[in-house]
Design an enzyme around this catalytic site. Structure first.
Site, PDB file in Angstrom:
ATOM      1  N   GLU A   1      -3.307   0.871  -3.624  1.00 36.02           N
ATOM      2  CA  GLU A   1      -3.976   0.640  -2.338  1.00 36.02           C
ATOM      3  C   GLU A   1      -3.986  -0.845  -1.985  1.00 36.02           C
ATOM      4  O   GLU A   1      -4.520  -1.242  -0.960  1.00 36.02           O
ATOM      5  CB  GLU A   1      -5.425   1.141  -2.395  1.00 36.02           C
ATOM      6  CG  GLU A   1      -5.574   2.648  -2.379  1.00 36.02           C
ATOM      7  CD  GLU A   1      -5.689   3.211  -0.976  1.00 36.02           C
ATOM      8  OE1 GLU A   1      -5.382   2.489  -0.007  1.00 36.02           O
ATOM      9  OE2 GLU A   1      -6.085   4.370  -0.849  1.00 36.02           O
TER      10      GLU A   1
ATOM     11  N   LYS B   1       0.872  -1.181   0.000  1.00 37.61           N
ATOM     12  CA  LYS B   1       0.000   0.000   0.000  1.00 37.61           C
ATOM     13  C   LYS B   1       0.906   1.226   0.000  1.00 37.61           C
ATOM     14  O   LYS B   1       1.658   1.452   0.950  1.00 37.61           O
ATOM     15  CB  LYS B   1      -0.907  -0.007   1.228  1.00 37.61           C
ATOM     16  CG  LYS B   1      -1.840   1.191   1.341  1.00 37.61           C
ATOM     17  CD  LYS B   1      -2.746   1.023   2.558  1.00 37.61           C
ATOM     18  CE  LYS B   1      -3.587   2.237   2.848  1.00 37.61           C
ATOM     19  NZ  LYS B   1      -4.513   2.596   1.785  1.00 37.61           N
TER      20      LYS B   1
ATOM     21  N   THR C   1      -2.800   6.668   0.098  1.00 38.97           N
ATOM     22  CA  THR C   1      -4.025   6.680   0.886  1.00 38.97           C
ATOM     23  C   THR C   1      -4.918   7.764   0.319  1.00 38.97           C
ATOM     24  O   THR C   1      -4.435   8.818  -0.102  1.00 38.97           O
ATOM     25  CB  THR C   1      -3.750   6.885   2.386  1.00 38.97           C
ATOM     26  OG1 THR C   1      -4.979   6.801   3.110  1.00 38.97           O
ATOM     27  CG2 THR C   1      -3.078   8.210   2.677  1.00 38.97           C
TER      28      THR C   1
END
Length: 105
Positions: A74, A21, A24
């Site tokens: 993500e 990831k 955000t």
């Protein structure tokens, strides 16, 4: 006012720590960071610190503009990403993509 820390749901901790990831998506209130800024990262649920990140950049993006590339960053599929955004920010169209890198301890 710049954020002085950032939180993530515990379910995202492994993805962040593994480097899977790398972005955000946040609302305007949580978009106040600058390139190069270093932030401590904690869990949303218990405020437990688990790493530090450095901000690479911040880019406005609309919900309708999200692509498979965003989902990959993500570590999700695009439908999963849209579902998570709808759960966290119901009805919100304008988001901010914060790209980051984890700082090794």
């Amino acid at each position: 006012m710049l954020l002085n820390k950032i939180t993530f749901f515990e379910r995202f901790e492994h993805d962040i720590l593994s480097g899977a990831k790398t972005i955000t998506l946040r609302d305007e209130a949580e978009s106040h960071v600058i390139t190069g800024q270093i932030l401590p990262v904690s869990t949303f649920e218990t405020d437990r610190w688990f790493c530090d990140i450095q901000i690479i950049d911040v880019t406005p993006v609309k919900l309708t503009e999200l692509t498979e590339m965003h989902a990959k960053q993500e570590n999700m599929t695009l439908p999963q990403l849209r579902d998570v955004i709808a759960e966290i920010y119901p009805g919100l169209e304008q988001l901010f993509m914060i790209r980051f890198r984890i700082l090794l301890q």
